[in-house]
Design a protein around this motif. Structure first.
Motif, PDB file in Angstrom:
ATOM      1  N   PRO A 311      64.824-115.622  22.615  1.00 31.38           N
ATOM      2  CA  PRO A 311      63.522-116.098  22.336  1.00 31.38           C
ATOM      3  C   PRO A 311      62.899-116.554  23.835  1.00 31.38           C
ATOM      4  CG  PRO A 311      65.273-117.487  21.832  1.00 31.38           C
ATOM      5  CD  PRO A 311      65.896-116.336  21.859  1.00 31.38           C
ATOM      6  N   LYS A 312      61.445-116.444  23.773  1.00 27.59           N
ATOM      7  CA  LYS A 312      60.957-116.704  25.139  1.00 27.59           C
ATOM      8  C   LYS A 312      61.080-117.859  26.042  1.00 27.59           C
ATOM      9  CE  LYS A 312      57.180-113.421  24.996  1.00 27.59           C
ATOM     10  NZ  LYS A 312      57.819-112.277  24.198  1.00 27.59           N
ATOM     11  N   GLU A 313      61.130-119.011  25.346  1.00 27.17           N
ATOM     12  CA  GLU A 313      61.091-120.302  25.823  1.00 27.17           C
ATOM     13  C   GLU A 313      62.173-121.106  25.415  1.00 27.17           C
ATOM     14  OE1 GLU A 313      58.812-121.200  27.977  1.00 27.17           O
ATOM     15  OE2 GLU A 313      57.187-119.690  27.481  1.00 27.17           O
ATOM     16  N   LYS A 314      63.094-120.907  24.372  1.00 32.42           N
ATOM     17  CA  LYS A 314      63.843-121.965  23.459  1.00 32.42           C
ATOM     18  C   LYS A 314      65.274-121.903  24.417  1.00 32.42           C
ATOM     19  CE  LYS A 314      62.421-121.838  18.909  1.00 32.42           C
ATOM     20  NZ  LYS A 314      62.986-121.845  17.567  1.00 32.42           N
ATOM     21  N   ILE A 315      65.580-121.040  25.158  1.00 31.97           N
ATOM     22  CA  ILE A 315      66.885-120.877  25.862  1.00 31.97           C
ATOM     23  C   ILE A 315      66.776-120.615  27.473  1.00 31.97           C
ATOM     24  CG2 ILE A 315      68.936-119.334  26.293  1.00 31.97           C
ATOM     25  CD1 ILE A 315      68.579-118.543  23.308  1.00 31.97           C
ATOM     26  N   ILE A 316      67.526-121.464  28.101  1.00 33.65           N
ATOM     27  CA  ILE A 316      67.525-121.287  29.561  1.00 33.65           C
ATOM     28  C   ILE A 316      68.784-120.230  30.006  1.00 33.65           C
ATOM     29  CG2 ILE A 316      67.871-122.505  31.888  1.00 33.65           C
ATOM     30  CD1 ILE A 316      65.359-123.757  30.342  1.00 33.65           C
ATOM     31  N   LEU A 317      68.369-119.243  30.410  1.00 32.28           N
ATOM     32  CA  LEU A 317      69.041-118.243  30.997  1.00 32.28           C
ATOM     33  C   LEU A 317      69.708-118.625  32.411  1.00 32.28           C
ATOM     34  CD1 LEU A 317      67.225-114.830  30.171  1.00 32.28           C
ATOM     35  CD2 LEU A 317      69.023-116.115  28.706  1.00 32.28           C
ATOM     36  N   LYS A 318      70.835-118.566  32.352  1.00 33.89           N
ATOM     37  CA  LYS A 318      71.828-119.118  33.740  1.00 33.89           C
ATOM     38  C   LYS A 318      72.930-118.594  33.555  1.00 33.89           C
ATOM     39  CE  LYS A 318      72.651-123.615  32.477  1.00 33.89           C
ATOM     40  NZ  LYS A 318      72.807-125.055  32.617  1.00 33.89           N
ATOM     41  N   GLU A 328      83.160-117.863  43.364  1.00 38.64           N
ATOM     42  CA  GLU A 328      81.883-116.853  42.544  1.00 38.64           C
ATOM     43  C   GLU A 328      80.780-117.783  42.065  1.00 38.64           C
ATOM     44  OE1 GLU A 328      82.806-113.474  40.241  1.00 38.64           O
ATOM     45  OE2 GLU A 328      84.943-114.467  40.079  1.00 38.64           O
ATOM     46  N   PRO A 329      79.972-118.229  43.215  1.00 39.81           N
ATOM     47  CA  PRO A 329      79.038-119.307  42.871  1.00 39.81           C
ATOM     48  C   PRO A 329      77.584-118.658  41.848  1.00 39.81           C
ATOM     49  CG  PRO A 329      78.734-118.646  45.011  1.00 39.81           C
ATOM     50  CD  PRO A 329      80.010-118.148  44.683  1.00 39.81           C
ATOM     51  N   ALA A 330      76.867-119.216  41.229  1.00 39.25           N
ATOM     52  CA  ALA A 330      75.913-118.853  40.369  1.00 39.25           C
ATOM     53  C   ALA A 330      74.992-118.036  41.208  1.00 39.25           C
ATOM     54  CB  ALA A 330      75.074-119.982  39.783  1.00 39.25           C
ATOM     55  N   ARG A 331      74.730-116.687  40.902  1.00 38.19           N
ATOM     56  CA  ARG A 331      73.948-115.812  41.498  1.00 38.19           C
ATOM     57  C   ARG A 331      72.552-115.791  40.894  1.00 38.19           C
ATOM     58  NH1 ARG A 331      76.944-110.225  41.214  1.00 38.19           N
ATOM     59  NH2 ARG A 331      75.093-109.433  41.895  1.00 38.19           N
ATOM     60  N   TYR A 332      71.966-116.447  39.917  1.00 37.97           N
ATOM     61  CA  TYR A 332      70.457-116.324  39.400  1.00 37.97           C
ATOM     62  C   TYR A 332      70.247-117.746  39.218  1.00 37.97           C
ATOM     63  CZ  TYR A 332      72.523-111.733  38.758  1.00 37.97           C
ATOM     64  OH  TYR A 332      73.169-110.270  38.732  1.00 37.97           O
ATOM     65  N   PRO A 333      69.224-118.347  39.477  1.00 36.70           N
ATOM     66  CA  PRO A 333      68.465-119.614  39.279  1.00 36.70           C
ATOM     67  C   PRO A 333      68.180-119.852  37.634  1.00 36.70           C
ATOM     68  CG  PRO A 333      66.763-118.177  39.976  1.00 36.70           C
ATOM     69  CD  PRO A 333      67.967-117.490  40.020  1.00 36.70           C
ATOM     70  N   PRO A 334      68.414-120.594  37.181  1.00 43.66           N
ATOM     71  CA  PRO A 334      67.816-121.122  35.505  1.00 43.66           C
ATOM     72  C   PRO A 334      66.553-120.890  35.595  1.00 43.66           C
ATOM     73  CG  PRO A 334      69.067-122.937  36.606  1.00 43.66           C
ATOM     74  CD  PRO A 334      68.647-122.146  37.639  1.00 43.66           C
ATOM     75  N   ARG A 335      66.467-119.803  34.303  1.00 39.23           N
ATOM     76  CA  ARG A 335      64.883-119.579  33.946  1.00 39.23           C
ATOM     77  C   ARG A 335      64.950-119.487  32.523  1.00 39.23           C
ATOM     78  NH1 ARG A 335      64.995-115.395  38.447  1.00 39.23           N
ATOM     79  NH2 ARG A 335      63.500-116.216  40.193  1.00 39.23           N
ATOM     80  N   THR A 336      63.792-119.744  32.045  1.00 37.07           N
ATOM     81  CA  THR A 336      63.677-119.122  30.408  1.00 37.07           C
ATOM     82  C   THR A 336      63.257-117.794  30.409  1.00 37.07           C
ATOM     83  OG1 THR A 336      61.268-119.531  30.439  1.00 37.07           O
ATOM     84  CG2 THR A 336      62.663-121.204  29.718  1.00 37.07           C
ATOM     85  N   PHE A 337      63.328-117.041  29.320  1.00 37.19           N
ATOM     86  CA  PHE A 337      63.155-115.585  29.228  1.00 37.19           C
ATOM     87  C   PHE A 337      61.780-115.199  29.657  1.00 37.19           C
ATOM     88  CE2 PHE A 337      62.023-111.702  26.969  1.00 37.19           C
ATOM     89  CZ  PHE A 337      63.173-110.898  27.348  1.00 37.19           C
ATOM     90  N   ALA A 338      60.994-115.815  29.181  1.00 39.24           N
ATOM     91  CA  ALA A 338      59.640-115.884  29.536  1.00 39.24           C
ATOM     92  C   ALA A 338      59.437-115.873  31.182  1.00 39.24           C
ATOM     93  CB  ALA A 338      58.672-116.987  28.854  1.00 39.24           C
ATOM     94  N   GLN A 339      60.142-117.016  31.913  1.00 44.15           N
ATOM     95  CA  GLN A 339      59.956-117.206  33.177  1.00 44.15           C
ATOM     96  C   GLN A 339      60.470-115.787  33.898  1.00 44.15           C
ATOM     97  OE1 GLN A 339      61.700-120.983  33.330  1.00 44.15           O
ATOM     98  NE2 GLN A 339      59.936-122.252  33.679  1.00 44.15           N
ATOM     99  N   HIS A 340      61.599-115.418  33.562  1.00 40.10           N
ATOM    100  CA  HIS A 340      62.244-114.211  33.949  1.00 40.10           C
ATOM    101  C   HIS A 340      61.132-113.088  33.912  1.00 40.10           C
ATOM    102  CE1 HIS A 340      65.312-111.505  35.177  1.00 40.10           C
ATOM    103  NE2 HIS A 340      65.069-110.771  34.469  1.00 40.10           N
ATOM    104  N   VAL A 341      60.538-112.786  32.931  1.00 36.83           N
ATOM    105  CA  VAL A 341      59.838-111.663  32.909  1.00 36.83           C
ATOM    106  C   VAL A 341      58.506-111.768  33.837  1.00 36.83           C
ATOM    107  CG1 VAL A 341      57.934-110.640  31.346  1.00 36.83           C
ATOM    108  CG2 VAL A 341      60.354-111.340  30.368  1.00 36.83           C
ATOM    109  N   GLN A 342      58.038-113.177  33.826  1.00 37.47           N
ATOM    110  CA  GLN A 342      57.016-113.369  34.892  1.00 37.47           C
ATOM    111  C   GLN A 342      57.511-113.098  36.325  1.00 37.47           C
ATOM    112  OE1 GLN A 342      53.532-114.037  34.304  1.00 37.47           O
ATOM    113  NE2 GLN A 342      54.185-113.343  32.543  1.00 37.47           N
ATOM    114  N   TYR A 343      58.631-113.313  36.592  1.00 29.20           N
ATOM    115  CA  TYR A 343      59.298-113.287  38.043  1.00 29.20           C
ATOM    116  C   TYR A 343      59.183-111.883  38.242  1.00 29.20           C
ATOM    117  CZ  TYR A 343      63.330-112.633  41.074  1.00 29.20           C
ATOM    118  OH  TYR A 343      64.038-112.266  42.205  1.00 29.20           O
ATOM    119  N   LYS A 344      59.988-110.966  37.150  1.00 18.67           N
ATOM    120  CA  LYS A 344      59.617-109.682  37.586  1.00 18.67           C
ATOM    121  C   LYS A 344      58.518-109.004  37.781  1.00 18.67           C
ATOM    122  CE  LYS A 344      63.120-107.149  36.050  1.00 18.67           C
ATOM    123  NZ  LYS A 344      64.222-106.218  35.282  1.00 18.67           N
TER     124      LYS A 344
END
Length: 359
Positions: A311-318, A328-344
């Motif tokens: 879902p676009k907003e309900k889950i934080i992807l990290k 092995e530190p985190a390689r990606y910042p936390p984003r919603t799916f919608a924010q990831h799409v906008q980032y790309k």
């Protein structure tokens, strides 16, 4: 005969008798140097080959057989991020129905298909369409498509599904349901392979109620100058998983170990991509591979892609905490799916070498 203005549909342009393609479709010089004849490329036996994974053993009652199958899936997901799935459990008959339904729709006159046209400018992306130019290169892709949400059933809008052919709605509905079961099977195995609980990745991408299946038929007409055009430009998928059928005409290329590798056509298989979503959750252990689609002047290519999206907003992807450590530190910042799409999308405007999903 040379065209200077592209009509709104690539199919119309391709059937107009042109011998050279409009400049809007000619790729950048750095892309052209790596584009060859896709039929010759597919015949190559030397070099790296996209792995083939037998799915039936993943559900084996024998722990040893199952464990070996899961490790093979893990290796393919880590090294390639794309694979041919065989013995996937979806019947040849159902797959043929889906293909026939999609091909029959695209064989309708353009004016019939236009009844289902989308309106990207207003944000209405579901329906029949052609790719708009991206702001980085200004280039167009040699492709028309049909796109809509297909699962869960309570979230779909059947009013924009084609009424012709009559089997389109029943076939695509049943196929989407079957693919949803397959996605669960794959996500479970990928979870176990990382040392996680079996249902972990599925839960992290939305579970049965929230994971969306977006169905897209890609139609690549014959191209008079295939050495200059791309059906789909280089990108990674933003999805969790992507499942692809095609009409056995080669075109898919993967950027593997610094070279473009052409995927062979494997009968009765489903191509599966690991998407950005799973790459992020796995902290980069699983790979979302850069890929593109070539076109040709001899045969129409059609592919049927299903993007499994959180879902676009309900889950934080990290990256999952279980997979993050001092080493092995985190390689990606936390984003919603919608924010990831906008980032790309934003990255896409910064230069022609960055990538964006083809949803």
């Amino acid at each position: 005969m040379t065209a200077t203005i592209a009509p709104s549909r690539v199919e119309s342009l391709a059937s107009s008798g042109i011998e050279s393609i409009p400049k809007e479709y000619v790729r950048l010089n750095e892309e052209l140097t790596s584009m060859g004849n896709v039929f010759e490329e597919e015949k190559k036996e030397e070099g790296s080959q996209v792995p083939t994974i037998d799915i039936k053993d993943i559900a084996s009652e024998d722990p040893e057989v199952r464990g070996k199958a899961i490790q093979e899936l893990k290796r393919a997901a880590m090294e390639w991020g794309v694979m041919h799935l065989v013995n996937h459990g979806i019947s040849d008959e159902l797959i043929d129905r889906v293909k026939v339904a999609g091909q029959t729709f695209f064989e309708l006159p353009v004016e019939e298909k236009e009844k289902y046209a989308n309106d990207q400018a207003s944000g209405n992306v579901q329906g029949y369409g052609s790719k708009l130019a991206n702001s980085a290169s200004g280039r167009l892709e040699w492709e028309d498509y049909y796109f809509h949400l297909s699962y869960p059933e309570d979230k779909r809008d059947l009013s924009i599904w084609p009424e012709t052919p009559a089997d389109y709605i029943p076939a695509v509905s049943e196929y989407s349901k079957e693919l949803r079961y397959l996605a669960t099977k794959i996500l479970s195995a990928l979870s176990l392979a990382l040392g996680l609980e079996e249902g972990r990745l599925e839960k992290e991408v939305g579970g049965l109620e929230e994971l969306l299946l977006q169905f897209k038929i890609n139609y690549y007409p014959k191209c008079p100058q295939p050495e200059l055009a791309l059906g789909v430009e280089a990108h990674t998928d933003v999805s969790a998983l992507t499942f692809i059928l095609h009409n056995m005409v080669p075109g898919l290329q993967l950027f593997y170990e610094g070279k473009w590798v052409t995927a062979k056509c494997v009968p009765n298989s489903i191509i599966m991509h690991i998407g950005d979503t799973i790459e992020i959750l796995s902290n980069g252990k699983y790979k979302s591979i850069l890929h593109r689609g070539l076109v040709n002047k001899e045969k129409v290519r059609i592919s049927w892609a299903v993007f499994c999206e959180p879902p676009k907003e309900k889950i934080i992807l990290k990256p999952l905490p279980d997979l993050v450590s001092d080493e092995e530190p985190a390689r990606y910042p936390p984003r919603t799916f919608a924010q990831h799409v906008q980032y790309k999308l934003f990255r896409k405007t910064q230069g022609p070498q960055t990538t964006i999903t083809k949803n």
